[in-house]
Design a protein around this motif. Sequence first.
Motif, PDB file in Angstrom:
ATOM      1  N   ARG A 155       7.006 -32.249 -65.829  1.00 12.95           N
ATOM      2  CA  ARG A 155       6.784 -31.933 -64.332  1.00 12.95           C
ATOM      3  C   ARG A 155       7.783 -30.363 -64.624  1.00 12.95           C
ATOM      4  NH1 ARG A 155       4.899 -33.529 -59.891  1.00 12.95           N
ATOM      5  NH2 ARG A 155       4.812 -35.493 -60.240  1.00 12.95           N
ATOM      6  N   PRO A 156       9.209 -30.501 -64.551  1.00 14.20           N
ATOM      7  CA  PRO A 156       9.729 -29.315 -64.424  1.00 14.20           C
ATOM      8  C   PRO A 156       8.915 -27.596 -65.401  1.00 14.20           C
ATOM      9  CG  PRO A 156      11.137 -30.886 -65.310  1.00 14.20           C
ATOM     10  CD  PRO A 156       9.979 -31.628 -64.879  1.00 14.20           C
ATOM     11  N   PHE A 157       8.331 -28.202 -66.431  1.00 15.72           N
ATOM     12  CA  PHE A 157       7.754 -27.864 -67.431  1.00 15.72           C
ATOM     13  C   PHE A 157       6.605 -27.004 -66.868  1.00 15.72           C
ATOM     14  CE2 PHE A 157      10.733 -29.729 -69.854  1.00 15.72           C
ATOM     15  CZ  PHE A 157      11.326 -29.305 -71.086  1.00 15.72           C
ATOM     16  N   LEU A 158       5.687 -27.659 -65.563  1.00 16.77           N
ATOM     17  CA  LEU A 158       4.741 -27.929 -65.516  1.00 16.77           C
ATOM     18  C   LEU A 158       4.972 -26.049 -64.102  1.00 16.77           C
ATOM     19  CD1 LEU A 158       4.041 -29.544 -66.461  1.00 16.77           C
ATOM     20  CD2 LEU A 158       1.777 -30.063 -65.188  1.00 16.77           C
ATOM     21  N   HIS A 159       6.004 -26.275 -63.408  1.00 18.70           N
ATOM     22  CA  HIS A 159       6.437 -25.792 -61.860  1.00 18.70           C
ATOM     23  C   HIS A 159       6.518 -24.777 -62.509  1.00 18.70           C
ATOM     24  CE1 HIS A 159       8.185 -25.136 -58.429  1.00 18.70           C
ATOM     25  NE2 HIS A 159       9.975 -24.764 -59.350  1.00 18.70           N
ATOM     26  N   THR A 160       7.649 -24.424 -63.208  1.00 21.56           N
ATOM     27  CA  THR A 160       8.289 -23.479 -64.079  1.00 21.56           C
ATOM     28  C   THR A 160       8.037 -22.654 -65.051  1.00 21.56           C
ATOM     29  OG1 THR A 160      10.620 -23.955 -63.360  1.00 21.56           O
ATOM     30  CG2 THR A 160       9.791 -21.928 -65.454  1.00 21.56           C
ATOM     31  N   ASN A 161       6.796 -22.911 -65.819  1.00 21.22           N
ATOM     32  CA  ASN A 161       5.991 -22.281 -66.673  1.00 21.22           C
ATOM     33  C   ASN A 161       4.722 -21.842 -66.347  1.00 21.22           C
ATOM     34  OD1 ASN A 161       8.222 -22.528 -67.907  1.00 21.22           O
ATOM     35  ND2 ASN A 161       7.443 -23.914 -69.959  1.00 21.22           N
ATOM     36  N   LEU A 162       4.261 -22.251 -65.942  1.00 22.43           N
ATOM     37  CA  LEU A 162       2.761 -22.104 -65.155  1.00 22.43           C
ATOM     38  C   LEU A 162       3.481 -21.146 -63.814  1.00 22.43           C
ATOM     39  CD1 LEU A 162       0.712 -25.736 -66.371  1.00 22.43           C
ATOM     40  CD2 LEU A 162       0.922 -22.968 -67.283  1.00 22.43           C
ATOM     41  N   VAL A 163       3.293 -22.025 -62.308  1.00 18.66           N
ATOM     42  CA  VAL A 163       3.290 -21.497 -61.559  1.00 18.66           C
ATOM     43  C   VAL A 163       4.430 -20.853 -60.919  1.00 18.66           C
ATOM     44  CG1 VAL A 163       3.917 -22.808 -58.940  1.00 18.66           C
ATOM     45  CG2 VAL A 163       3.404 -24.324 -60.311  1.00 18.66           C
ATOM     46  N   GLY A 164       5.744 -20.368 -61.919  1.00 20.07           N
ATOM     47  CA  GLY A 164       6.516 -19.371 -62.211  1.00 20.07           C
ATOM     48  C   GLY A 164       6.074 -18.533 -62.605  1.00 20.07           C
ATOM     49  N   THR A 165       4.635 -18.280 -63.248  1.00 18.80           N
ATOM     50  CA  THR A 165       4.544 -17.497 -63.775  1.00 18.80           C
ATOM     51  C   THR A 165       2.820 -16.687 -62.440  1.00 18.80           C
ATOM     52  OG1 THR A 165       4.618 -18.084 -66.154  1.00 18.80           O
ATOM     53  CG2 THR A 165       2.623 -16.291 -66.273  1.00 18.80           C
ATOM     54  N   PHE A 166       2.499 -17.747 -62.466  1.00 13.58           N
ATOM     55  CA  PHE A 166       1.345 -17.368 -61.824  1.00 13.58           C
ATOM     56  C   PHE A 166       2.481 -16.579 -60.713  1.00 13.58           C
ATOM     57  CE2 PHE A 166      -0.419 -18.464 -57.421  1.00 13.58           C
ATOM     58  CZ  PHE A 166      -1.532 -17.455 -57.237  1.00 13.58           C
ATOM     59  N   ALA A 167       3.165 -17.109 -60.047  1.00 19.64           N
ATOM     60  CA  ALA A 167       3.869 -16.205 -59.234  1.00 19.64           C
ATOM     61  C   ALA A 167       4.539 -15.159 -59.445  1.00 19.64           C
ATOM     62  CB  ALA A 167       5.231 -16.977 -58.364  1.00 19.64           C
ATOM     63  N   LEU A 168       4.302 -14.576 -60.811  1.00 20.61           N
ATOM     64  CA  LEU A 168       5.584 -13.479 -61.330  1.00 20.61           C
ATOM     65  C   LEU A 168       3.806 -12.412 -61.214  1.00 20.61           C
ATOM     66  CD1 LEU A 168       8.016 -12.063 -61.773  1.00 20.61           C
ATOM     67  CD2 LEU A 168       6.747 -12.641 -64.426  1.00 20.61           C
ATOM     68  N   LEU A 169       3.242 -12.548 -62.128  1.00 19.01           N
ATOM     69  CA  LEU A 169       1.388 -11.989 -61.892  1.00 19.01           C
ATOM     70  C   LEU A 169       0.902 -11.654 -60.725  1.00 19.01           C
ATOM     71  CD1 LEU A 169      -0.015 -14.295 -64.402  1.00 19.01           C
ATOM     72  CD2 LEU A 169       0.389 -11.809 -64.740  1.00 19.01           C
ATOM     73  N   GLU A 170       1.311 -11.957 -59.767  1.00 14.87           N
ATOM     74  CA  GLU A 170       0.531 -11.904 -58.416  1.00 14.87           C
ATOM     75  C   GLU A 170       1.770 -10.871 -57.608  1.00 14.87           C
ATOM     76  OE1 GLU A 170      -1.929 -13.431 -56.019  1.00 14.87           O
ATOM     77  OE2 GLU A 170      -2.337 -13.031 -58.242  1.00 14.87           O
ATOM     78  N   ALA A 171       3.165 -10.715 -57.733  1.00 21.32           N
ATOM     79  CA  ALA A 171       3.630  -9.546 -57.689  1.00 21.32           C
ATOM     80  C   ALA A 171       3.416  -8.344 -58.570  1.00 21.32           C
ATOM     81  CB  ALA A 171       5.470  -9.901 -58.036  1.00 21.32           C
ATOM     82  N   VAL A 172       3.407  -8.871 -59.839  1.00 20.38           N
ATOM     83  CA  VAL A 172       3.009  -7.547 -61.128  1.00 20.38           C
ATOM     84  C   VAL A 172       1.682  -7.128 -60.484  1.00 20.38           C
ATOM     85  CG1 VAL A 172       4.465  -8.246 -62.106  1.00 20.38           C
ATOM     86  CG2 VAL A 172       2.176  -8.567 -62.003  1.00 20.38           C
ATOM     87  N   ARG A 173       0.355  -7.503 -59.814  1.00 20.94           N
ATOM     88  CA  ARG A 173      -0.907  -7.372 -59.610  1.00 20.94           C
ATOM     89  C   ARG A 173      -0.648  -6.003 -58.535  1.00 20.94           C
ATOM     90  NH1 ARG A 173      -5.096 -11.084 -57.214  1.00 20.94           N
ATOM     91  NH2 ARG A 173      -6.782 -10.375 -56.584  1.00 20.94           N
ATOM     92  N   LYS A 174      -0.186  -7.249 -57.085  1.00 18.83           N
ATOM     93  CA  LYS A 174       0.489  -6.939 -56.311  1.00 18.83           C
ATOM     94  C   LYS A 174       1.224  -5.034 -55.871  1.00 18.83           C
ATOM     95  CE  LYS A 174       2.283  -7.060 -51.928  1.00 18.83           C
ATOM     96  NZ  LYS A 174       3.387  -7.543 -50.921  1.00 18.83           N
ATOM     97  N   TYR A 175       2.036  -4.738 -56.456  1.00 16.01           N
ATOM     98  CA  TYR A 175       2.431  -3.207 -56.641  1.00 16.01           C
ATOM     99  C   TYR A 175       2.290  -2.293 -58.189  1.00 16.01           C
ATOM    100  CZ  TYR A 175       5.221  -5.630 -52.834  1.00 16.01           C
ATOM    101  OH  TYR A 175       6.212  -6.208 -52.049  1.00 16.01           O
ATOM    102  N   GLY A 176       1.420  -3.183 -59.098  1.00 10.72           N
ATOM    103  CA  GLY A 176       0.891  -2.286 -59.991  1.00 10.72           C
ATOM    104  C   GLY A 176       2.362  -2.014 -61.124  1.00 10.72           C
ATOM    105  N   LYS A 177       2.920  -3.478 -61.411  1.00 11.91           N
ATOM    106  CA  LYS A 177       4.653  -2.749 -62.098  1.00 11.91           C
ATOM    107  C   LYS A 177       3.733  -3.306 -63.396  1.00 11.91           C
ATOM    108  CE  LYS A 177       6.679  -1.738 -58.938  1.00 11.91           C
ATOM    109  NZ  LYS A 177       7.335  -0.102 -58.679  1.00 11.91           N
ATOM    110  N   ARG A 178       4.497  -3.108 -64.186  1.00 13.70           N
ATOM    111  CA  ARG A 178       4.249  -3.121 -66.125  1.00 13.70           C
ATOM    112  C   ARG A 178       4.977  -4.222 -66.766  1.00 13.70           C
ATOM    113  NH1 ARG A 178       4.159  -4.273 -70.492  1.00 13.70           N
ATOM    114  NH2 ARG A 178       4.321  -2.925 -72.664  1.00 13.70           N
ATOM    115  N   LEU A 179       4.233  -5.641 -67.007  1.00 11.14           N
ATOM    116  CA  LEU A 179       4.569  -6.756 -67.057  1.00 11.14           C
ATOM    117  C   LEU A 179       4.724  -7.017 -68.756  1.00 11.14           C
ATOM    118  CD1 LEU A 179       5.496  -9.761 -66.648  1.00 11.14           C
ATOM    119  CD2 LEU A 179       3.069 -10.006 -66.538  1.00 11.14           C
ATOM    120  N   HIS A 180       6.251  -7.202 -68.982  1.00 11.52           N
ATOM    121  CA  HIS A 180       5.549  -7.926 -70.613  1.00 11.52           C
ATOM    122  C   HIS A 180       6.086  -9.598 -70.456  1.00 11.52           C
ATOM    123  CE1 HIS A 180       5.802  -8.310 -74.331  1.00 11.52           C
ATOM    124  NE2 HIS A 180       7.179  -9.196 -74.639  1.00 11.52           N
ATOM    125  N   HIS A 181       5.342  -9.741 -71.064  1.00 10.49           N
ATOM    126  CA  HIS A 181       5.419 -11.326 -71.060  1.00 10.49           C
ATOM    127  C   HIS A 181       5.617 -12.279 -72.323  1.00 10.49           C
ATOM    128  CE1 HIS A 181       4.873 -15.911 -70.265  1.00 10.49           C
ATOM    129  NE2 HIS A 181       4.096 -15.773 -70.888  1.00 10.49           N
TER     130      HIS A 181
END
Length: 332
Positions: free
Chosen positions: A92-118
């Motif tokens: 369960r923690p792997f789904l929370h951090t690796n998937l839900v967490g990455t989604f939250a981060l992607l939405e934020a960099v999308r909103k602000y137009g920031k450069r992301l390295h994954h």
Amino acid sequence: MPRLLVTGGAGFIGSNFAHYVINNSDYDVIVVDKLTYAGNRASLADLPEDRLTFVRGDIADARLIDDLVGNVDIVVHYAAESHNDNSLDDPRPFLHTNLVGTFALLEAVRKYGKRLHHISTDEVYGDLAFDDPNRFTEATPYNPSSPYSSTKAGSDLLVRAWVRSFGVAATISNCSNNYGPYQHVEKFIPRQITNVLRGLRPRLYGEGRNVRDWIHADDHSSAVMTIIEKGRIGETYLIGADGEKDNKTVVELILTLMGRPPDAYDHVADRPGHDLRYAIDSTKLRTELGWRPSFSNFEHGLAATIEWYRKNEAWWAPAKGATEAFYARLGQ
């Protein structure tokens, strides 16, 4: 000064990256880390306070991530649940951090137009046969075998989709197995080193034939900085240092370097679904971006790692008892 947000920056690879950035660039660093068992604030203790800001928080906390991303120039996403044994014990923690967490981060960099390295792993590709002449490349199909590697594969695919669908300025790197300072004692190399330091016998899964492609964490950090500075948006780069070694060889080398007989270890039951072999072809990174590893000699890098653990027992000792109790429960 330009600012980097490093998610998971109190973990093993993230903290090494924070050290590398502050010691080799003009970037200031903001670290966000949940400080689960694998995160350790002490891993950042020697960095200057005027260059490093630490924020304790969960990357799946969309409001927190929105606030942080809006105030930085570049986001480097290391945060992940990353231990295969733990993913088999509780996915369960792997789904929370690796998937839900990455989604939250992607939405934020999308909103602000920031450069992301994954940051990702070679484990998303599954494994190779021992006699397979090929190595993983950027074109290798995904074939994950554990809850850990499958959630990392999922996070990679989310990044690719946000690049294609929303124009997010992102790159991805998949790296081979890291070793070096600040790695939690649950992991293979530090577990064996700290066992010897405690007078315990190292433990080897099965026959120890499983092969990993080892890279020092400093070389991983330099590769990531190279991708941030020179990489093409939307591209994936594989990071490796041509360090293929089977686990038996690694254990015996640790024992030899620490002045013990090379056969002074015990075999334990193999891990379910244990991947056979990883091997990275980093030709694209080397030819397109001009990157080269500094730690080309695994024995020298391992000796330096052993010395770090010898000198820093205060850092690893608090986690050692709980780690060995966990493995004792598994019969390993």
